[in-house]
Design an enzyme around this catalytic site. Sequence first.
Site, PDB file in Angstrom:
ATOM      1  N   ASN A 122       2.527 -50.483   7.073  1.00 12.09           N
ATOM      2  CA  ASN A 122       2.960 -49.450   6.121  1.00 12.09           C
ATOM      3  C   ASN A 122       1.816 -48.529   5.657  1.00 12.09           C
ATOM      4  O   ASN A 122       1.887 -47.918   4.598  1.00 12.09           O
ATOM      5  CB  ASN A 122       3.612 -50.122   4.899  1.00 12.09           C
ATOM      6  N   THR A 134       3.695 -52.249  -0.402  1.00 11.34           N
ATOM      7  CA  THR A 134       4.479 -51.773   0.738  1.00 11.34           C
ATOM      8  C   THR A 134       5.961 -51.687   0.389  1.00 11.34           C
ATOM      9  O   THR A 134       6.405 -52.175  -0.649  1.00 11.34           O
ATOM     10  CB  THR A 134       4.329 -52.712   1.955  1.00 11.34           C
ATOM     11  N   CYS A 135       6.728 -51.096   1.294  1.00 12.43           N
ATOM     12  CA  CYS A 135       8.161 -50.902   1.073  1.00 12.43           C
ATOM     13  C   CYS A 135       8.975 -52.138   1.427  1.00 12.43           C
ATOM     14  O   CYS A 135      10.196 -52.051   1.571  1.00 12.43           O
ATOM     15  CB  CYS A 135       8.648 -49.709   1.887  1.00 12.43           C
ATOM     16  N   ASP A 136       8.314 -53.280   1.631  1.00  8.33           N
ATOM     17  CA  ASP A 136       9.018 -54.481   2.061  1.00  8.33           C
ATOM     18  C   ASP A 136       9.284 -55.387   0.857  1.00  8.33           C
ATOM     19  O   ASP A 136       8.381 -55.655   0.056  1.00  8.33           O
ATOM     20  CB  ASP A 136       8.146 -55.214   3.087  1.00  8.33           C
ATOM     21  N   THR A 137      10.509 -55.886   0.767  1.00 11.45           N
ATOM     22  CA  THR A 137      10.880 -56.781  -0.336  1.00 11.45           C
ATOM     23  C   THR A 137      10.061 -58.065  -0.327  1.00 11.45           C
ATOM     24  O   THR A 137       9.821 -58.672  -1.360  1.00 11.45           O
ATOM     25  CB  THR A 137      12.371 -57.179  -0.216  1.00 11.45           C
TER      26      THR A 137
END
Length: 388
Positions: free
Chosen positions: A376, A336-339
Amino acid sequence: MNAPTRIDIPRFATIEKAIGALKPVEPVYCLHPQKFKIAAQRFLEGFPGDAMYAVKANPVPQVLDLVYAAGIRHFDTASLGEVELVRSRFDDVHCHFMAPVRLPGHAKAAFEKYGVVDYVVDCDYELDKLIAETKQPQKLRVFVRLATQLGGALLELSSKFGTTPEEGARLLKRVKEAGAAPCITFHVGSQCLSPFSYAQAIEITRRTVALAGLDIAALDIGGGFPGPYTNNDVPPYHWYFDTIREALATLERPGLPILCEPGRALIAEGLSLITQVVLRKGDRLFLNDGTYGSFDELTLPGWNADYPNRVFTVDAKGRALPLPGEIKPVRVYGPTCDTLDVLPRPQMLPDGIGPGDFIVFDMIGAYSAAVRTTFNGFYPDNWVQIGN
Ligand SMILES: *Cc1c(COP(=O)(O)O)cnc(C)c1O
């Protein structure tokens, strides 16, 4: 008669065959029926009472079916949704509503529609509500939940739930006065690495019963039995059962019905997950699954275990072969685009690993599929069966 919906799941003789045939770019959950059988046998043969499967650990229907096929007939259904789920699949099982906080009306529905007679309380409010909703306390077994000492388990469950021996004794007396059968339950915490935690909790039970000055009708010693993950020193199961048996003897109540509620221990080993490496940047890997999918539990505070892994590469003939190489710590990110979507500890992997290779995570049955999200646009939900 509720015939369970037949779920058609592709079958493969081995995980290697599944990888070779599917070369899956999305994660694939692999069910091992034999491992469900071994886990259930441990409890059916070794535990001195009835083992209920705690549905919240993995409520996926094909997992429930394998737990059932392995011989488990009691289910710890800790919400009305779980009662409905289990009842919609199996006719000849017992549901026990072992949550101390219930939504208004849910005990009524569980009792009237589904015949559930076992409930948990740890305060007056929930006891009053339970009696008001079911109206027939003489038909109920009411388990008073005691808090246990912290420390033996990776994930504690006694700061949110459970009461003291003094309060517990008072509640037990109220249960009896109301006409229901007074019982005791506790949960020593999940992934409990200390068999002695159960003995301590049974001692708290003994003191509570003595304070109440009555006979209890059953004791449910909860879940908490560990999965044999890496990084954890997991004692053999018979240490738990032996310790529990010895502690139960101190209650001097031969014949007292005993129950337990394992979630993790009945299903952890029965599921593996095939993931694929999407990208490698230096010593960082990006996988097709992460903490918003199957790996949430690794991120919990206090958690320090990891799933054992095996790495495969597919050759020109489409065969999955173990990837050789020196084993090194590698940082592993989810898709996903989450850190935050990163496994909290580096994973030990062969140094040549790269895009297209497959990492199989074993023993991933508990609290993986149960808590995956659709965040996401990713949602791991492909299932295969390995062996019969
Ligand atoms: C979560 C839970 C279980 C299952 O715990 P495991 O650690 O998976 O065995 C059993 N009983 C209750 C009340 C729970 O909350």
